[in-house]
Enzyme design. Structure first.
Site, mmCIF file in Angstrom:
data_model
loop_
_atom_site.group_PDB
_atom_site.id
_atom_site.type_symbol
_atom_site.label_atom_id
_atom_site.label_comp_id
_atom_site.label_asym_id
_atom_site.label_seq_id
_atom_site.Cartn_x
_atom_site.Cartn_y
_atom_site.Cartn_z
ATOM 1 N N ASN A 245 0.681 -1.220 -0.011
ATOM 2 C CA ASN A 245 -0.111 -0.085 -0.092
ATOM 3 C C ASN A 245 0.837 1.247 -0.001
ATOM 4 O OD1 ASN A 245 -2.681 -1.587 0.324
ATOM 5 N ND2 ASN A 245 -1.974 -1.565 2.341
ATOM 6 N N HIS B 258 -14.333 -2.156 5.671
ATOM 7 C CA HIS B 258 -13.056 -2.706 6.302
ATOM 8 C C HIS B 258 -13.594 -3.560 7.601
ATOM 9 C CE1 HIS B 258 -8.907 -3.106 7.935
ATOM 10 N NE2 HIS B 258 -8.793 -3.393 6.921
ATOM 11 N N GLU C 54 -16.308 3.712 3.051
ATOM 12 C CA GLU C 54 -14.918 3.988 2.633
ATOM 13 C C GLU C 54 -14.997 4.730 1.390
ATOM 14 O OE1 GLU C 54 -12.476 0.265 2.363
ATOM 15 O OE2 GLU C 54 -13.621 -0.453 4.141
ATOM 16 N N SER D 63 -11.102 -0.851 0.158
ATOM 17 C CA SER D 63 -9.479 -1.548 0.215
ATOM 18 C C SER D 63 -9.501 -2.720 -0.664
ATOM 19 C CB SER D 63 -9.016 -1.920 1.634
ATOM 20 O OG SER D 63 -10.201 -2.643 2.334
ATOM 21 N N ASP E 71 -14.018 6.421 5.945
ATOM 22 C CA ASP E 71 -12.599 6.038 6.192
ATOM 23 C C ASP E 71 -11.979 6.207 4.662
ATOM 24 O OD1 ASP E 71 -10.210 4.258 5.968
ATOM 25 O OD2 ASP E 71 -11.357 2.779 7.186
ATOM 26 N N HIS F 26 -7.357 4.604 1.949
ATOM 27 C CA HIS F 26 -6.774 4.355 0.541
ATOM 28 C C HIS F 26 -7.075 5.782 -0.280
ATOM 29 C CE1 HIS F 26 -5.580 0.322 1.472
ATOM 30 N NE2 HIS F 26 -7.016 0.261 2.117
ATOM 31 N N LYS G 206 -0.433 3.748 4.885
ATOM 32 C CA LYS G 206 -0.485 3.237 3.374
ATOM 33 C C LYS G 206 0.312 4.389 2.558
ATOM 34 C CE LYS G 206 -4.499 1.233 5.100
ATOM 35 N NZ LYS G 206 -3.928 -0.283 5.433
HETATM 36 C C1 LIG Z 1 -10.231 0.719 4.779
HETATM 37 C C2 LIG Z 1 -9.140 0.435 5.853
HETATM 38 N N1 LIG Z 1 -9.254 1.195 7.026
HETATM 39 C C3 LIG Z 1 -8.425 0.949 8.116
HETATM 40 C C4 LIG Z 1 -7.487 0.028 7.798
HETATM 41 C C5 LIG Z 1 -6.374 -0.318 8.995
HETATM 42 O O1 LIG Z 1 -5.401 0.503 8.997
HETATM 43 P P1 LIG Z 1 -4.233 0.216 9.696
HETATM 44 O O2 LIG Z 1 -3.436 -0.735 8.704
HETATM 45 O O3 LIG Z 1 -3.401 1.561 9.933
HETATM 46 O O4 LIG Z 1 -4.359 -0.601 11.001
HETATM 47 C C6 LIG Z 1 -7.303 -0.687 6.485
HETATM 48 C C7 LIG Z 1 -5.878 -1.268 6.471
HETATM 49 O O5 LIG Z 1 -5.825 -2.491 5.833
HETATM 50 C C8 LIG Z 1 -8.168 -0.474 5.567
HETATM 51 O O6 LIG Z 1 -7.817 -0.850 4.272
#
Ligand SMILES: Cc1ncc(COP(=O)(O)O)c(C=O)c1O
Length: 377
Positions: A36, A125, A166, A170, A195, A198, A230
């Site tokens: 990422n 996620h 999101e 992801s 969220d 990405h 990421k």
């Molecule tokens: C959409 C989304 N939110 C949150 C996370 C979690 O983030 P972190 O890797 O900083 O724990 C991810 C990671 O895979 C993600 O893809």
């Protein structure tokens, strides 16, 4: 073997039998199409040097922070960095968490009270799902990016309601219709949580995210989550929202309260990554690579999900064929990984292809040639 060991062995065997046993691998390949680290910040000597410069100026523990933010783990530089992040994202306040997982868990679990409603896109996620599960709210899902399905669920909502999505998904790489979702939330007086894990670094002015790419949309969003592991190439996350929301999370978000604060090195790293975003237009650099990939893929008959983000997919009918395709590409030095169920739905196993500013045109050409060859084999 005792009963617990028998149970563990049985569960692992079930996964192995289905060909979906997860294993850690430290294999490295020539061309990264998996991480990422979209903007190459994770490997940036400039980011590293900036971090060291900041650290040289801050009197702090050189290693661990020594405690929770609420005890001895807080530092003026962490608070200053939060103000900087909030200003960059045009939000009233920002609160740092140790990871995106922690941020989502703390946010949703602390907000949703008995009698409240959390309505989430079906593809959100795991960290958001877990946060909602830990809350006391009633939970609904709506069909992926489907406004009619969302509206039907909004009509059922009681108490304070929260809609969760999101901006860039992801595993699919597609984007949510944020403006339309926000309008529906206004109509039904629901609070929108987005969220941006990405989207940060990829969309918006200076990569501020998809929310800020839409005029004034940030004002209508109840909370945003930005993560730093990421495109920012470091570690941690922040919840962006009102000053009251920040104070609420400091008081009630257990994943904020009951954990050791990140070391100052991590905070300096995050601050430096934001400096890089502000100084260079990375969004046009990543856009070039995304366009290059899309032009080369053209009309090739691959089963993929349309995407304008750095995440692209090729869907296979089962885990076996997805894994085989990944192995074939890896033999050619291309780091492409298969994503299997239960991370994605059965029958939707896929290659998840991440594009980066540092991928060369030749690497992308080789990737596309091999993808097409492998898909039709
Ligand atoms: C959409 C989304 N939110 C949150 C996370 C979690 O983030 P972190 O890797 O900083 O724990 C991810 C990671 O895979 C993600 O893809």
């Amino acid at each position: 073997m005792n009963q617990a060991e028998e149970f563990i062995k049985g569960k692992l065997q079930q996964r192995a039998d289905k060909g979906i046993l997860r294993k850690l691998s430290s294999a490295t390949f020539q061309a990264d199409f998996s991480s990422n680290d979209y903007l190459g910040f994770g490997r940036s000597a400039e980011l590293n040097a900036k971090t060291e410069q900041i650290l040289a100026l801050i009197p702090a523990h050189q290693n661990g922070s020594g405690g929770s933010r609420l005890l001895s783990g807080n530092h003026w530089f962490t608070e200053e960095t939060e103000q900087h992040i909030a200003a960059f994202h045009q939000a009233p306040a920002a609160l740092l968490f140790n990871s995106g997982y922690d941020a989502n868990l703390g946010l949703l679990s602390s907000l949703g009270q008995r009698g409240d409603t959390i309505i989430a896109d079906e593809l959100i996620h795991a960290s958001l799902i877990d946060g909602a599960r830990l809350s006391n709210a009633n939970r609904y899902t709506f069909k992926h990016n489907d406004l009619n399905s969302l509206e039907a669920k909004l009509k059922l909502a009681k108490g304070n309601s929260y809609v969760v999505t999101e901006s860039v998904f992801s595993m699919d790489g597609d984007t949510a219709p944020l403006t339309e979702i926000s309008k529906l939330c206004k109509t039904y007086q629901a609070n929108l949580i987005v969220d941006e894990a990405h989207a940060l670094g990829i969309y918006g002015k200076h990569g501020a995210g998809l929310v800020q790419q839409r005029p004034d949309l940030e004002k209508d969003i109840f909370a945003r989550v930005v993560t730093f592991g990421k495109a920012l190439g470091c570690h941690g996350a922040a919840v962006l929202g009102s000053v009251n929301l920040k104070a609420y999370l400091i008081n009630f978000a257990r994943s904020f309260i009951y954990t050791t604060a990140a070391p100052i090195h991590t905070i300096a790293n995050i601050r430096s990554a934001y400096q890089l975003l502000e100084q260079t237009d990375y969004t046009s650099l990543i856009r070039e690579k995304i366009n290059c990939y899309q032009n080369l893929i053209g009309k090739a008959a691959l089963n993929n999900i349309p995407s304008t983000s750095a995440i692209h997919t090729v869907i296979y009918p089962d885990s076996h064929t997805a894994k085989k395709a990944a192995a074939t590409l890896q033999e050619k030095g291309l780091d492409v990984r298969a994503i299997l169920s239960p991370t994605v739905a059965e029958g939707k196993e896929r290659l998840r292809i991440c594009l980066h500013t540092f991928n060369t045109e030749t690497e992308i050409q080789t990737l596309v040639k091999e993808l097409i060859k492998t898909y039709s084999a």
